[in-house]
Scaffold this motif. Sequence first.
Motif, PDB file in Angstrom:
ATOM      1  N   ASN A   6      31.158  32.454  47.521  1.00 48.24           N
ATOM      2  CA  ASN A   6      32.296  32.217  48.416  1.00 48.24           C
ATOM      3  C   ASN A   6      31.927  32.050  49.884  1.00 48.24           C
ATOM      4  O   ASN A   6      32.789  31.738  50.687  1.00 48.24           O
ATOM      5  CB  ASN A   6      33.335  33.357  48.349  1.00 48.24           C
ATOM      6  N   SER A  11      30.542  30.536  57.600  1.00 50.19           N
ATOM      7  CA  SER A  11      30.842  31.966  57.456  1.00 50.19           C
ATOM      8  C   SER A  11      29.561  32.792  57.485  1.00 50.19           C
ATOM      9  O   SER A  11      29.517  33.864  58.096  1.00 50.19           O
ATOM     10  CB  SER A  11      31.598  32.229  56.152  1.00 50.19           C
ATOM     11  N   TYR A  35      35.276  41.294  58.274  1.00 51.49           N
ATOM     12  CA  TYR A  35      36.250  40.330  58.788  1.00 51.49           C
ATOM     13  C   TYR A  35      36.635  40.678  60.231  1.00 51.49           C
ATOM     14  O   TYR A  35      36.691  39.806  61.098  1.00 51.49           O
ATOM     15  CB  TYR A  35      37.482  40.333  57.878  1.00 51.49           C
ATOM     16  N   SER A  46      40.010  32.736  59.050  1.00 50.14           N
ATOM     17  CA  SER A  46      41.328  32.820  58.429  1.00 50.14           C
ATOM     18  C   SER A  46      41.316  33.930  57.385  1.00 50.14           C
ATOM     19  O   SER A  46      40.270  34.515  57.078  1.00 50.14           O
ATOM     20  CB  SER A  46      41.681  31.489  57.761  1.00 50.14           C
ATOM     21  N   ASN A  48      41.526  33.487  54.373  1.00 56.36           N
ATOM     22  CA  ASN A  48      40.681  33.043  53.261  1.00 56.36           C
ATOM     23  C   ASN A  48      39.281  33.637  53.373  1.00 56.36           C
ATOM     24  O   ASN A  48      38.648  33.940  52.362  1.00 56.36           O
ATOM     25  CB  ASN A  48      40.608  31.518  53.192  1.00 56.36           C
ATOM     26  N   TYR A  51      39.421  37.127  51.991  1.00 56.86           N
ATOM     27  CA  TYR A  51      39.408  37.101  50.528  1.00 56.86           C
ATOM     28  C   TYR A  51      38.026  36.691  50.000  1.00 56.86           C
ATOM     29  O   TYR A  51      37.568  37.200  48.978  1.00 56.86           O
ATOM     30  CB  TYR A  51      40.464  36.147  49.985  1.00 56.86           C
ATOM     31  N   ALA A  52      37.368  35.782  50.697  1.00 58.75           N
ATOM     32  CA  ALA A  52      36.028  35.354  50.286  1.00 58.75           C
ATOM     33  C   ALA A  52      35.035  36.511  50.381  1.00 58.75           C
ATOM     34  O   ALA A  52      34.177  36.675  49.511  1.00 58.75           O
ATOM     35  CB  ALA A  52      35.560  34.177  51.144  1.00 58.75           C
ATOM     36  N   HIS A  61      35.351  34.554  42.305  1.00 63.99           N
ATOM     37  CA  HIS A  61      35.889  33.530  43.195  1.00 63.99           C
ATOM     38  C   HIS A  61      37.007  34.147  44.022  1.00 63.99           C
ATOM     39  O   HIS A  61      37.789  34.963  43.522  1.00 63.99           O
ATOM     40  CB  HIS A  61      36.410  32.336  42.374  1.00 63.99           C
ATOM     41  N   TRP A  62      37.100  33.761  45.281  1.00 63.14           N
ATOM     42  CA  TRP A  62      38.089  34.375  46.180  1.00 63.14           C
ATOM     43  C   TRP A  62      39.516  34.181  45.696  1.00 63.14           C
ATOM     44  O   TRP A  62      40.379  35.009  45.971  1.00 63.14           O
ATOM     45  CB  TRP A  62      37.919  33.883  47.614  1.00 63.14           C
ATOM     46  N   GLN A  63      39.789  33.102  44.948  1.00 63.77           N
ATOM     47  CA  GLN A  63      41.148  32.884  44.459  1.00 63.77           C
ATOM     48  C   GLN A  63      41.499  33.802  43.284  1.00 63.77           C
ATOM     49  O   GLN A  63      42.644  33.891  42.898  1.00 63.77           O
ATOM     50  CB  GLN A  63      41.343  31.420  44.058  1.00 63.77           C
ATOM     51  N   ARG A  70      45.086  41.537  47.647  1.00 69.21           N
ATOM     52  CA  ARG A  70      45.191  40.735  48.875  1.00 69.21           C
ATOM     53  C   ARG A  70      46.123  41.414  49.864  1.00 69.21           C
ATOM     54  O   ARG A  70      45.835  41.489  51.066  1.00 69.21           O
ATOM     55  CB  ARG A  70      45.707  39.329  48.563  1.00 69.21           C
TER      56      ARG A  70
END
Length: 120
Positions: A6, A11, A35, A46, A48, A51-52, A61-63, A70
């Motif tokens: 991720n 990043s 973060y 962001s 995202n 989450y990553a 996977h971050w999703q 979250r």
Amino acid sequence: MPKLRNIGPKSAAWLRQVGLRTHEDLAEVGAVEAYMRVKRAGFRASLNMLYALEGALLDCHWQEIPDDRRAELVAAVEEATAGLPAPRGRPAAAPVTTTHHMRESAPEPTLFDAPDADDD
């Protein structure tokens, strides 16, 4: 930083610049602190990325991060952000609100006005 799931090049560069160079460094501070370090350094990360980072720690996977997790992550970031001093020279940001204005309904638009009786 060795390749982490991720975490793309940008990043990874941000993480290196805030002193997080290995998976162990990331695991030691956790996703929220990593973060926050990136955000405090002035980078425009962001949610995202948050989450990553969590996905990198969980090796998924971050999703795939569940919605309840979250929400926990976002709440932790908001709590950490609330404890920060206001930026110098600027007032602290207020919560964002949305205002909806009620409008009276407008008359139906017409292409041409109806002819008046005295226009003949």
